[in-house]
Write a protein that holds these residues in place. Sequence first.
Motif, PDB file in Angstrom:
ATOM      1  N   GLU A   1       1.954   2.999   2.367  1.00 56.05           N
ATOM      2  CA  GLU A   1       1.637   3.948   3.437  1.00 56.05           C
ATOM      3  C   GLU A   1       2.663   3.733   4.542  1.00 56.05           C
ATOM      4  OE1 GLU A   1      -3.199   4.055   2.990  1.00 56.05           O
ATOM      5  OE2 GLU A   1      -2.302   2.619   4.362  1.00 56.05           O
TER       6      GLU A   1
ATOM      7  N   ARG B   1       0.818  -1.222   0.000  1.00 52.84           N
ATOM      8  CA  ARG B   1       0.000   0.000   0.000  1.00 52.84           C
ATOM      9  C   ARG B   1       0.848   1.267   0.000  1.00 52.84           C
ATOM     10  NH1 ARG B   1      -5.465  -0.476   3.282  1.00 52.84           N
ATOM     11  NH2 ARG B   1      -5.254   1.745   2.899  1.00 52.84           N
TER      12      ARG B   1
ATOM     13  N   PHE C   1      -2.749   2.009  11.359  1.00 54.40           N
ATOM     14  CA  PHE C   1      -2.354   1.395  10.087  1.00 54.40           C
ATOM     15  C   PHE C   1      -2.655  -0.091  10.073  1.00 54.40           C
ATOM     16  CE2 PHE C   1       0.717   4.963   9.476  1.00 54.40           C
ATOM     17  CZ  PHE C   1       0.315   5.323   8.208  1.00 54.40           C
TER      18      PHE C   1
END
Length: 124
Positions: free
Chosen positions: A19, A17, A49
Amino acid sequence: MHLFEYAVIRVMPRVEREEFLNVGVIVYCPAQGFLKTVFELNENRLRAFSAELDIEELHDRLRAFERICAGRKEGGAIGQLAIASRFRWLTAMRSTVVQTSPVHPGLCTDAGETLARLFTQQVL
């Protein structure tokens, strides 16, 4: 003024992802023989997260950064390398949960103060 290099240490719970959460900084200043890292894990932010993150394992991985920065046998085989090689190894590109940003250069008079300032700016 002395040339220094730094990278931000990131936790990326789901690499696919892309992130991440900034959790630390590593600073290398060859003129001052300086290689140190500082980190802080904000468990609440990390759990936002991913609830499955193993916080203790993250602490262990980040403590390994500290040991390698310090050198000596406590840092394992990588800790025995020259200071520049340790920095390059720590900041090499990885596809793991703990990664570093690209390396950035700068000028400083005191690498320790620079580490503290960057940590405040990039992590806290």
